[in-house]
Structures are given as C-alpha cells and as structure tokens.
Motif scaffolding. Sequence first.
Motif, short mmCIF file in Angstrom:
data_model
loop_
_atom_site.label_atom_id
_atom_site.label_comp_id
_atom_site.label_asym_id
_atom_site.label_seq_id
_atom_site.Cartn_x
_atom_site.Cartn_y
_atom_site.Cartn_z
N PRO A 1 30.43 41.55 36.71
CA PRO A 1 31.28 40.38 36.82
C PRO A 1 32.82 40.93 36.55
O PRO A 1 33.01 42.04 36.32
N ALA A 2 33.74 39.82 36.49
CA ALA A 2 35.15 40.18 36.48
C ALA A 2 35.26 41.17 35.11
O ALA A 2 36.19 41.82 35.09
N LYS A 3 34.56 40.56 34.10
CA LYS A 3 34.57 41.22 32.92
C LYS A 3 34.63 42.56 32.74
O LYS A 3 35.04 43.59 31.96
N GLN B 1 35.99 44.73 34.30
CA GLN B 1 37.17 45.41 34.38
C GLN B 1 37.47 46.16 33.02
O GLN B 1 38.22 47.10 32.99
N LEU C 1 36.25 47.88 41.12
CA LEU C 1 35.29 46.85 40.83
C LEU C 1 35.01 45.87 42.02
O LEU C 1 35.56 45.62 42.73
N GLU D 1 33.12 43.05 42.72
CA GLU D 1 33.00 41.78 41.80
C GLU D 1 31.93 40.83 42.16
O GLU D 1 31.99 40.46 43.36
N THR D 2 31.02 40.57 41.51
CA THR D 2 30.10 39.60 41.63
C THR D 2 29.39 39.11 40.47
O THR D 2 29.15 39.81 39.58
N GLU D 3 29.10 37.63 40.28
CA GLU D 3 28.37 37.12 39.13
C GLU D 3 26.99 37.28 39.31
O GLU D 3 26.19 36.96 38.38
N ILE E 1 39.90 45.81 43.33
CA ILE E 1 38.88 44.76 43.29
C ILE E 1 38.35 44.35 44.70
O ILE E 1 39.25 44.08 45.53
N THR F 1 34.51 42.78 47.08
CA THR F 1 33.30 42.01 46.77
C THR F 1 32.35 42.80 47.68
O THR F 1 32.59 43.44 48.30
#
Lengths: 309, 248
Positions: free
Chosen positions: B65-67, B69, B85, B87-89, B201, B203
């Motif tokens: 996730p973004a966090k 980072q 990163l 990024e994916t939730e 960042i 994906t």
Amino acid sequence: MKTLVYVAHDNVHLGDATLATVTAASKLGEVHLLVAGAGCGAVAEAASRIAGIGKVHVADDAACEHQLAENIAPLIAGLMTDHDAVLFPATTTGKNIAPRVAALLDVMQISDILSVEGERTFTRPIYAGNAIATVESSDAKLVITVRGTAFDKAEAEGGAAEIAAVASTDDAGKSSFVSAELAKSERPELTSAKIIVSGGRALKDSATFENIVMPLADKLGAGVGASRAAVDAGYVPNDYQVGQTGKIVAPEVYIAIGISGAIQHLAGMKDSKTIIAINKDEDAPIFQVADIGLVADLYQAVPELTAAL
Amino acid sequence: MKALVPVKRVIDYNVKPRVKADGSGVDLANVKMSMNPFDEIAVEEAVRLKEAGQIDEIVVVSIGPAKAQETLRAALAMGADSALLIETEEAIEPLAVAKMLKAVSGEVEPGLIILGKQAIDDDSNQTGQMLAGLMNLPQGTFASKVELEGDHVRVTREVDGGLETVRLSTPAIITTDLRLNEPRYASLPNIMKAKKKPLEIKTPADYGVDIAPRLKTLNVSEPPVRQAGVKVADVDELIARLKAMGVA
Ligand SMILES: Cc1cc2nc3c(=O)[nH]c(=O)nc-3n(C[C@H](O)[C@H](O)[C@H](O)COP(=O)(O)OP(=O)(O)OC[C@H]3O[C@@H](n4cnc5c(N)ncnc54)[C@H](O)[C@@H]3O)c2cc1C
C-alpha cells in the motif's frame, strides 16, 4: 488424487518428519514417495516399508547428494506430470525446496498445513500462530509443506512398496555444498522428544545453561530447547531454538525455564500437551499458557528439582 | 555489484494480532506497522556489504500500500540508495510478488538479491525461493553468514541439524535468518537525508504481472486458547504433580 511425498533423510536414515507428511498426503489420495540423494539405497528400503504407500521413486545421483534446491526442484517439477500434489515435511530442507518447485509449476504453495479439510482446502497458521487461516487452492497442482506436529505419524513398518529408479536432472552448476556443522547429541531430537526442557535468557551464559538445564534434561530423558534470546546470546547453538522462526514442537511435557513467553516463542510450543513454567516474575506471559507454574528463582528451584528426581 | 532488497510492511512484532469477529482476517486498523524484522536484517546486510566496498548500490523495493513508502524511507535511512514502491492495496501472494521482483531485477540487474526468510504476517517462507526458481538463480536460504568471494558468494545456512555452508555463483538470491546481523537504528541526520533519496512509484500493471490470488481464504479464526493452569507453591508440589503425570 495422486500425491508425492518428499522423504526427509541424510542418505542413511529416513527422517521422522516423513511419517507425518505421509499421513497428511494419505488424506488426499494415493501416496508415492520420492527419495532424492546419493548412496541412499537404505533410505529407499526404509521408505518402502512405510505402511499404506504406493511406490517409492528413487533418484540416487551425485547431483542429489546434498539435496540442493537448484538440483532437486527441476527433478520434482518433472515428476509432477504424473502427480497432482507434492507434500514436503516443513523441515529446513522442505522449506528450502518446495517454493522453488511451486515457482517452476506456477502454483502458489500452501505452507505449514495443520489439517486437510478437503481436496483443495487446508488450514495453516498465520501471524505466529495467533490466527488460523482456512485456504482453498485454485491451482491445478498442489505444493504443500506439512507441520509435523499437526499429524499423527504413519506406521514406519508394514508396507512393501515397489522401488523405482528415476533419472536425476543434471547438476545445475550454480551452487555447491561446502560443509556442514551438524550438532551431535545423545539427547532426543527436539521435534520428536516426549519431554523438552527449554532455557531462556535468564540462564546467563553457556556454562550456566549447561549446569542448570542439562542435568534436569538428562534426569528426565528430555530434549533440550531454548528461546531466541538464549541462542542469540550464544548459550546454545541455533538448532535449539523453539518458536515462530525456529522449531515447532509439541511434546507431552514442555518445561520452560527463565523464558518470558513472547508470542514468537509461544508459537513454537503452545501445542505441547502439558506446559510447565519456572519464572521468578509472576506476571510473565508464559504463565498464561502454563498448566503448572512455579514462581521461583530458577537457580534454587531447578537444582532442587533435579536433585529430587 | 548492485544489491536489490525487497521489504514488506507488516504488523509490528510486538503487537499481539487480533482476529476479526467475522472471520475475514486479522484486524490491522490502528495497529502499529513496521518493516518485517527479517527484511530489516536484509537491508542491514546489504548496507554492511556496501560499507565493506563489496556492493556499489542498494535498491530497495516494496510491493504494497501507499503507506509502504514509510517502510522504504526507513530502509533508505539505514543506508539504501534508492527505492521503488509497486503500489497496490490488494493482498499479494508470494508467487505474484516473486514475479514482480523478477521484472524489477530485469531492470536493476543486481548481483545479490537479499530477502527476509519469511514475513511475520503470513509466515509463508516462500518468496526468495520462488524468485530463485523463476530466475533460475542459486539460492542461499536462512543465512546466518554471507561472504562475497569475487563472483561467488559463500552462505552459511541455519538448518534443522545445525549449520550448512554452500557456495553460489552470482547473481544469487539470499534469504536472511535472525542471527545474520543486528540491524542498526537510523540516525536522525540519516533519516533527514533519506527524505531526499529517490523513491519511484509504479503499479503491478506496469510490470504486466497477474496478481489474482491463487488461494482463497475461506476463514480466519482464533486458535484454540490455552487456559492458564495452576501455580504451585514450591518444588515439592511441582514434583508431586510430575509424579502424578507419570513424568517423574
Ligand atoms: C522476527 C522475530 C522472530 C522471533 N522468533 C523467535 C523464536 O522463534 N523463538 C523465540 O524464542 N523467540 C523469538 N523471537 C524473540 C522473542 O520476541 C523474545 O525476544 C524471546 O523469545 C525472549 O527470550 P527469553 O524469554 O529467553 O528472554 P526474556 O524475554 O528476556 O525473558 C527472560 C525471563 O527470565 C526470567 N528470569 C530472569 N531471571 C530469572 C531467575 N533467576 N529465575 C527465574 N526466572 C528468571 C524473567 O522474569 C523473564 O521472564 C523472535 C523475535 C522476532 C522479532
């Protein structure tokens, strides 16, 4: 379903961890075994006597001698055209090889299963055993590691399975075995011991550990374990560590001496039948799982206990 | 030679995980999160190799996730040079993680990829070995010692029976065990410096990796709870209990 069980061994003896894995596999279907090693004929013979199995495949080849994952994984991937599932004991060897096989087969491994709930459904511990997940696989082939303490052992004798040689793949040439420093001990092995005496950070140093923990273990015929703190501090070698990232044990009796009971330690021993804790801190978390607790200074209590036995 | 170090953001190891009442998973809302302890050891090992002049550059990567980072910044503060990163939730399984790491390795071209041996949330212990299989590279898992020797690396591994040493050609994959090193605490100046280091960042779609899960989690439950038993007053009573159990 046709399953393949990876036999744990050291080219001479069949590893005990194999037997629980056979039990897990038998819940899925027909069980075949693979012995991969060099000069491992005696292991193949022993494997063929395990009750209830179909066939023993043997890859007896120099490239398999040290069970390097680089050489063994392609061999197993090849055998999977004829098998639907491969199960490894969750030993360091099994844990090293299994995911490499899974990657070659493009399947997601199911680690450290505790039970077989259906053809493709299993339970496994997550978060250091603080939660149990039930997972269902959608992959065509299953790659599984099996927690030894969660399954009964198959009978080691009674079978008379056919032994068939399989061709090993060539040495991948990327890795080589240099040496092993294996602990030699007269005491029972941790993963099969009926009684375990474990020591923690409170034991101060290796001489103290030796003088306090070992005599009690010897009186009881017990295996000896330790917390991470005791291993990190060098009181005992790494193979003594019990816990989330060490060995998973479930003896009849587990005696924790000077161990606080961190969740990572509990993860490795909380399925023991009876837990006994000796700790001077009455609020130590170990007492929350202990069947019998003694709040005492271990330097008095343990020698007194040893002397009285 | 470059080192690539994947890191994962997980529940802090001091937190006792709580299972959600609806059986859907573990409650992570408002729970302290940190870098997976084994990944911290991996970062530390790479930094030490760089300090010893054996590694030129350290790239850290996280898939999450973004966090995450924050986790990458923590690795940069320890001494990594740049971060990525993906990024994916979604929750990503080790197989998909390994596929993404393979794609990243294609760009970074590391001589060593150092990973933690397991993440303390899903306890899978798979990603490093899978990556090695996908890339057809040698693997030194559960490492307690790593020695670079020219274009080879000697890895001492913690195995059930004790220790085992293997020699691998590079590029190689290493997974860390607890006793490889003790990770440093980042100093304040290094934490400040880390804020200026590059963090890119992307994906999963940028790498064309299918992240659809292969395992469906049907339920997450509490393990059977052990009840605390009795406290005995002294050693004599303990011995009486042991005798009653047939142990002594
Ligand atoms: C990623 C990760 C993985 C880990 N994996 C593991 C693992 O697999 N296994 C593991 O064990 N730990 C593991 N740990 C470490 C764990 O968190 C604890 O730090 C460790 O278990 C503590 O060991 P201990 O109980 O011996 O030491 P401590 O927590 O320091 O406890 C010592 C205990 O001794 C008692 N004591 C002191 N003096 C006396 C005396 N004279 N008489 C009686 N009692 C006394 C104290 O009251 C205290 O309770 C892991 C940690 C991390 C971060």
